[in-house]
Each structure stands twice: as C-alpha cells, then as structure tokens.
Design an enzyme around this catalytic site. Structure first.
Site, PDB file in Angstrom:
ATOM      1  N   CYS A 137      -2.745   1.788   6.860  1.00 34.98           N
ATOM      2  CA  CYS A 137      -2.783   1.261   8.228  1.00 34.98           C
ATOM      3  C   CYS A 137      -3.367   2.302   9.176  1.00 34.98           C
ATOM      4  O   CYS A 137      -4.029   1.960  10.144  1.00 34.98           O
ATOM      5  CB  CYS A 137      -1.387   0.864   8.672  1.00 34.98           C
ATOM      6  N   GLU A 164       5.190  -3.379  12.071  1.00 31.80           N
ATOM      7  CA  GLU A 164       4.230  -2.284  11.870  1.00 31.80           C
ATOM      8  C   GLU A 164       3.001  -2.935  11.247  1.00 31.80           C
ATOM      9  O   GLU A 164       3.052  -3.329  10.075  1.00 31.80           O
ATOM     10  CB  GLU A 164       4.796  -1.241  10.915  1.00 31.80           C
ATOM     11  N   ASN A 221       0.803  -1.229   0.000  1.00 34.22           N
ATOM     12  CA  ASN A 221       0.000   0.000   0.000  1.00 34.22           C
ATOM     13  C   ASN A 221       0.837   1.281   0.000  1.00 34.22           C
ATOM     14  O   ASN A 221       0.357   2.320  -0.423  1.00 34.22           O
ATOM     15  CB  ASN A 221      -1.030  -0.017   1.139  1.00 34.22           C
TER      16      ASN A 221
HETATM   17  P1  NAP Z   1       0.633  -8.801   4.153  1.00 35.01           P
HETATM   18  O1  NAP Z   1      -0.213  -9.675   3.338  1.00 35.01           O
HETATM   19  O2  NAP Z   1       0.831  -9.110   5.587  1.00 35.01           O
HETATM   20  O3  NAP Z   1       2.044  -8.755   3.422  1.00 35.01           O
HETATM   21  C1  NAP Z   1       3.109  -7.933   3.841  1.00 35.01           C
HETATM   22  C2  NAP Z   1       4.410  -8.515   3.327  1.00 35.01           C
HETATM   23  O4  NAP Z   1       4.675  -9.763   3.986  1.00 35.01           O
HETATM   24  C3  NAP Z   1       4.378  -8.839   1.839  1.00 35.01           C
HETATM   25  O5  NAP Z   1       5.642  -8.597   1.291  1.00 35.01           O
HETATM   26  C4  NAP Z   1       4.063 -10.326   1.864  1.00 35.01           C
HETATM   27  O6  NAP Z   1       4.408 -10.993   0.694  1.00 35.01           O
HETATM   28  C5  NAP Z   1       4.894 -10.782   3.047  1.00 35.01           C
HETATM   29  N1  NAP Z   1       4.516 -12.082   3.608  1.00 35.01           N
HETATM   30  C6  NAP Z   1       3.333 -12.749   3.482  1.00 35.01           C
HETATM   31  N2  NAP Z   1       3.389 -13.921   4.156  1.00 35.01           N
HETATM   32  C7  NAP Z   1       4.627 -14.009   4.707  1.00 35.01           C
HETATM   33  C8  NAP Z   1       5.287 -14.982   5.527  1.00 35.01           C
HETATM   34  N3  NAP Z   1       4.678 -16.110   5.915  1.00 35.01           N
HETATM   35  N4  NAP Z   1       6.559 -14.736   5.935  1.00 35.01           N
HETATM   36  C9  NAP Z   1       7.179 -13.599   5.579  1.00 35.01           C
HETATM   37  N5  NAP Z   1       6.609 -12.641   4.802  1.00 35.01           N
HETATM   38  C10 NAP Z   1       5.343 -12.846   4.372  1.00 35.01           C
HETATM   39  O7  NAP Z   1       0.133  -7.294   4.090  1.00 35.01           O
HETATM   40  P2  NAP Z   1      -0.303  -6.501   2.794  1.00 35.01           P
HETATM   41  O8  NAP Z   1      -1.600  -7.042   2.323  1.00 35.01           O
HETATM   42  O9  NAP Z   1       0.820  -6.411   1.814  1.00 35.01           O
HETATM   43  O10 NAP Z   1      -0.465  -5.028   3.398  1.00 35.01           O
HETATM   44  C11 NAP Z   1      -1.607  -4.582   4.060  1.00 35.01           C
HETATM   45  C12 NAP Z   1      -1.433  -4.667   5.569  1.00 35.01           C
HETATM   46  O11 NAP Z   1      -0.299  -3.921   5.975  1.00 35.01           O
HETATM   47  C13 NAP Z   1      -2.592  -4.045   6.333  1.00 35.01           C
HETATM   48  O12 NAP Z   1      -2.933  -4.849   7.433  1.00 35.01           O
HETATM   49  C14 NAP Z   1      -2.034  -2.714   6.810  1.00 35.01           C
HETATM   50  O13 NAP Z   1      -2.686  -2.186   7.945  1.00 35.01           O
HETATM   51  C15 NAP Z   1      -0.624  -3.070   7.073  1.00 35.01           C
HETATM   52  N6  NAP Z   1       0.229  -1.879   7.077  1.00 35.01           N
HETATM   53  C16 NAP Z   1       0.733  -1.410   8.258  1.00 35.01           C
HETATM   54  C17 NAP Z   1       1.505  -0.265   8.284  1.00 35.01           C
HETATM   55  C18 NAP Z   1       2.074   0.276   9.572  1.00 35.01           C
HETATM   56  O14 NAP Z   1       3.038   1.017   9.504  1.00 35.01           O
HETATM   57  N7  NAP Z   1       1.528  -0.062  10.726  1.00 35.01           N
HETATM   58  C19 NAP Z   1       1.780   0.420   7.095  1.00 35.01           C
HETATM   59  C20 NAP Z   1       1.248  -0.064   5.911  1.00 35.01           C
HETATM   60  C21 NAP Z   1       0.480  -1.233   5.918  1.00 35.01           C
HETATM   61  P3  NAP Z   1       3.295 -11.204  -0.476  1.00 35.01           P
HETATM   62  O15 NAP Z   1       2.898  -9.881  -0.946  1.00 35.01           O
HETATM   63  O16 NAP Z   1       4.038 -11.981  -1.486  1.00 35.01           O
HETATM   64  O17 NAP Z   1       2.147 -11.952   0.141  1.00 35.01           O
END
Ligand code: NAP
Ligand code: MG
Length: 482
Positions: free
Chosen positions: A290, A256, A158
């Site tokens: 987020c 995060e 995002n």
């Molecule tokens: P996500 O599905 O958790 O993926 C985040 C990253 O982790 C991606 O690169 C993903 O790869 C990887 N990943 C997935 N499974 C993994 C595993 N088992 N081991 C290691 N890495 C793994 O999150 P998203 O859909 O990309 O992003 C949205 C989420 O991020 C929301 O919940 C949002 O609130 C959160 N977010 C938080 C912040 C903050 O600063 N607090 C900022 C931005 C976003 P793939 O893409 O290949 O699945």
C-alpha cells in the site's frame, strides 16, 4: 530451500479456528503458490454458519477476557511474540509459499510483527484516559477506556503476517475478542499465528479465524449484529462497501486502503541517497505494498540522471521464485500479472516510454521491474494503484508544480521528498495531503508509530502504536460525586 521442503516444515492444519477447535469443511478453496502454480493447501470455503459460530465463540469469550488483568494480557502477548520468534522460519516459509514474496522479506515481516506485538504488550498497561477540572464541587470528572467487544479483522494477502497481527495484538491488549477473515490467497499465516496464540495460553474463543471468500465470509461478518467494530485492510473499493454497511449499523470502522504514493526529487537532491530509497520503496513485495512509491516526480534539471540511475538499478535486480535468493518475487497470481501488464500496455498507448531494458523473466506470474518516463498526471498509470513493479516518472519545473501533481490524487497514504533544502522540505511536507510524509527517506514505517492515510487511503483511527486504542476501545465519561 526448495518449495517442497519448505512446505513440509510449515505443517499447518488447514481448518478454521473456532472456539479453540480446528474445524474443516467439505466445501474448500485452494491456496496456490504463485511461484509454482501448485495448490499447497485446501482451506474451508466458509459461509454464514461458520461466521455465526465464530462470532458466538468470540462473544461468549469476551466478558472473561475483558476481566483479565492487563498484566495477564501483556504476558500472553509477550509469549506470543516469543513463539513467533521460535517459529520465524515456518511463518516466513508459509508467507512465501502462499503469496510469493521473497524469503528475506517474509523473515523481515516476522521481525516486524514481533516488534509490533511487543509494543502492544506494553500497551495493555498504557491505555489511558483524561482527568478534567470539575465545575461542581466534590465531583471527580474523568474519562476511561473500555473494550469495544467483538471485533472483525479483515486482512489482505500482501502482508499475511503483519496484517493479522496489527489487528489482533491491539484488540487483545484492549480486552476485545476477534474474528479474523484472512485473504483468500493467504490464510495459512493467519492460521499458524492463531495456533501460536493458543500455545501462548490464550483462552479458547478469544481469537477465531474463518477462511473463505470476501463476498461470503467478509460480508457476513461486517453485517453480523454481534460484531461491534470492523478493522479492514485492503482495496479502496471493498473499503467503501464495508464503510457503507458499517455506517448503516452505526459501528466504527478502521480502514487502511490503497495508495498512489509519490516521491518528489528536487533539483538539489542527493541522488546517491534518493535512488536506493526509491528503488527499495517501489520494488519491495514486487511493488504490492500500500505504501509502495509508484510515482516519481522529478525536477527537470535532474530527471535524466535520476531516470538513468533508477533504470540501471532496476535492470540489475534478479527476478524469480521467492525461495531462491532473488531481489524480486512473483506477483501474487496470474490475474495480478495480467492486470499490471494491462496497466503497462495502457501507459505505452497513452504515450509513456519504457526506460528499463530487461524484459526476460521466468515463466509464471513474473514481471521485470519497469520504469516509465514521460508520464503525465492525467494518464491512468499516474492515477490508479497498479500494485506491481512499475514506477511512473512525471517531470516538473519546480517544487510548486511538484506539490500540485503529488496532491492531484484521490489517495493520500504516504509521500516523500528528497532535497538538501530544509525550507523546501518543510513547505512540501506541510502541503502534502497524505497521512505520512518522509523527507529524504522512502516510505517505510516504524513499529510504534501511528500509520494511516487521508482521502481514499483510509478512514477511522490510525493503526500501530498508541493510536490503536482510539479504535480498539470506547471512551466512557465518569462523573463521581460523594
Ligand atoms: P481486497 O481485495 O480489498 O481484499 C481485502 C480483504 O477483504 C480480503 O480478505 C478479502 O477477501 C476481503 N473482502 C473482499 N470483498 C469483501 C466484502 N464485500 N466484504 C468484506 N470483505 C471483503 O484487497 P487485497 O487484494 O487483498 O489487498 C490489496 C489491497 O490492500 C491494495 O489496495 C493495498 O493498497 C491495500 N493495502 C492497504 C494497506 C494499508 O495499510 N493502507 C496495507 C496493505 C494493503 P478475499 O481475499 O476472499 O477476496
Ligand atoms: Mg482479493
């Protein structure tokens, strides 16, 4: 600008970046533009072998990088910031093409990334320790900070520009080397960022990028014995898995995670101020932030007027491809649209009322910004992170009930209160169990201020600003006697 011409301008080689070289693979995965459904690139679907090669390159580069003077590291970061500015249009076009956000926001993201890099350039010379009194004579006691080593940076889709930058820049300032695993949906910005770093003079192997799936590349990185720390931004469920794996390996994590951020609007709030702040904070990035405000807790005396005003503002927002001059772009994918639509259906089935009138949107992964009234704190839409242009209003009788509702969440990232009364504001701010609190302000953060959350929203040292040194360095205690 059309998508096609934007793509020609981007020109990013789609291979991994390992040890300063670009490496393609036969096994690939597509990067899809959500606005068109077109595949815009095929990047490597890497596995253990690529992770091993990238970690080996980063480990090999680490001693020499740590031995550079902090001024040299700052100079490279300054040049990187300059190159981001020179390539702002390319980066913004890449972000919009790979994850859909509107071009104006993508450009804003480039600007924010530049500011964060500039701060971290200065930070290379500001990493600090303590001197302490000694109870033994002629003994100097102090703490110093040393690099952690090779760090894994796992980023979400995002914020495809800011997320990698927020991990790479403090790592470089501290003398660490990095392996980046960008999100499957948005690897192109990370690749371009690392190409710009190379152009800025970064030695080979200091920052590497391995594209692929989370379950393959991400997991292999977290479990690699030479990875000494993991900085992860993404969902709470993946954060839990990473934290457990890192816990077993006894390496630090910086997580995060998600949010369910609430804005409380008190009886005396200035609605002229509250409404635009809430609309912006709930709708930017199509609600896929987020820190998006996804709950409005409304004092019953102003709830009707507040709801009318937000709904009117929502209905005026234009929805379409991020390359057009619209207010709201597509969701990141058709799967994401279905997930948000299911939350909306579920909320209506549980008794919520849709207040916004507009339902027509372009075909594709689009949703009209939707305001829900009559939400209660137990409904799924009030509890789970929806990650779309949906705002749930919960009516309360007073600020005491508001704080209970706001804190009735597993998340604790950010929160806001709108009131003219300073005592109410401070009481609410003190009681709110979130990492960040905003008074008469949406939830946008600043580029030099620590950023993080409580509960299911985060774990480990905050990112951004001086707090980053707590994760990207290790503390060493020195006793020096003559
Ligand atoms: P996500 O599905 O958790 O993926 C985040 C990253 O982790 C991606 O690169 C993903 O790869 C990887 N990943 C997935 N499974 C993994 C595993 N088992 N081991 C290691 N890495 C793994 O999150 P998203 O859909 O990309 O992003 C949205 C989420 O991020 C929301 O919940 C949002 O609130 C959160 N977010 C938080 C912040 C903050 O600063 N607090 C900022 C931005 C976003 P793939 O893409 O290949 O699945
Ligand atoms: Mg994902």
């Amino acid at each position: 600008m059309t998508i096609e011409s934007a793509l020609l301008d981007i020109a990013i080689a789609p291979g991994n970046r390992i040890g300063g070289a670009r490496a393609t693979l036969d096994r690939t995965q597509p990067v899809v533009d959500p606005a068109t459904g077109n595949t815009i690139a095929d990047v490597p679907r890497s596995g253990q072998a690529e992770v091993n090669a990238a970690v080996a390159a980063a480990v090999a580069a680490q001693p020499a990088w740590a031995a550079t003077s902090p001024q040299q590291r700052a100079d490279i970061l300054d040049r990187w910031a300059k190159l981001l500015a020179d390539n702002a249009d390319r980066l913004a076009a890449a972000a919009t093409a790979e994850m859909g956000k509107i071009l104006k926001e993508s450009k804003g993201e480039v600007g924010r990334a530049i500011t964060e890099i500039r701060f971290m350039s200065g930070e290379a010379l500001r990493i600090d320790g303590q001197t302490l009194p000694s109870v033994r004579p002629d003994t100097l006691v102090y703490t110093t900070r040393v690099p952690v080593g090779t760090v894994a940076a796992i980023t979400p889709w995002n914020f495809p520009i800011v997320s990698p930058v927020r991990k790479i820049a403090p790592a470089l300032a501290a003398g660490d080397t990095v392996v980046v695993k960008p999100a499957e949906q948005s690897p192109l910005c990370a690749l371009l960022l690392v190409d710009l770093l190379q152009e800025a003079g970064l030695p080979d192997g200091v920052v590497n990028v391995v594209c692929g799936r989370g379950s393959e590349v991400g997991d292999a990185l977290v479990n690699h014995p030479d990875i000494k720390a993991v900085s992860f931004t993404g969902s709470t469920s993946v954060g839990r898995q990473i934290s457990s794996a890192a816990g077993l390996r006894l390496i630090p994590v910086q997580l995060e995670l998600g949010g369910k951020n609430a804005a409380y609007v008190d009886a005396d709030a200035d609605l002229d101020r509250a409404v635009p702040e809430i609309v912006a904070a709930s709708i930017q990035a199509t609600g896929q932030r987020c820190t998006a405000i996804s709950r409005v807790i409304a004092h019953e005396s102003i709830a009707d007027e507040l709801i009318t005003r937000i709904a009117e503002a929502y209905d005026l927002l234009t929805v379409g491809p991020g390359t057009d001059s619209v207010d709201v772009g597509p969701l990141v994918s058709e799967d994401a649209r279905k997930s948000v639509a299911a939350y909306l259906d579920g909320a209506i089935a549980e008794g919520a009322e849709v207040v916004t009138k507009r339902t027509e949107v372009p075909s594709g992964p689009y949703l009209a910004p939707t305001l829900l009234d009559r939400v209660t704190p137990d409904m799924t839409v009030a509890r789970e992170e929806v990650f779309g242009p949906v705002l749930a209003v919960i009516r309360v009788a007073d600020a005491g009930e508001a704080i209970r509702v706001a804190n009735d969440s597993e998340y604790g990232l950010a929160g806001s209160i709108f009131t003219r009364d300073i005592a109410t504001a401070l009481r609410y701010a003190n009681q709110l169990d979130t990492g960040m609190v905003h008074v008469n302000h949406g939830t946008s953060s600043q580029a030099h201020v620590p950023f993080g959350g409580a509960g299911a929203s985060g774990l480990g040292p905050y990112s951004i600003g001086h707090a980053a040194q707590d994760f990207f360095t290790k503390v060493k205690v020195m006793y020096v006697s003559s």
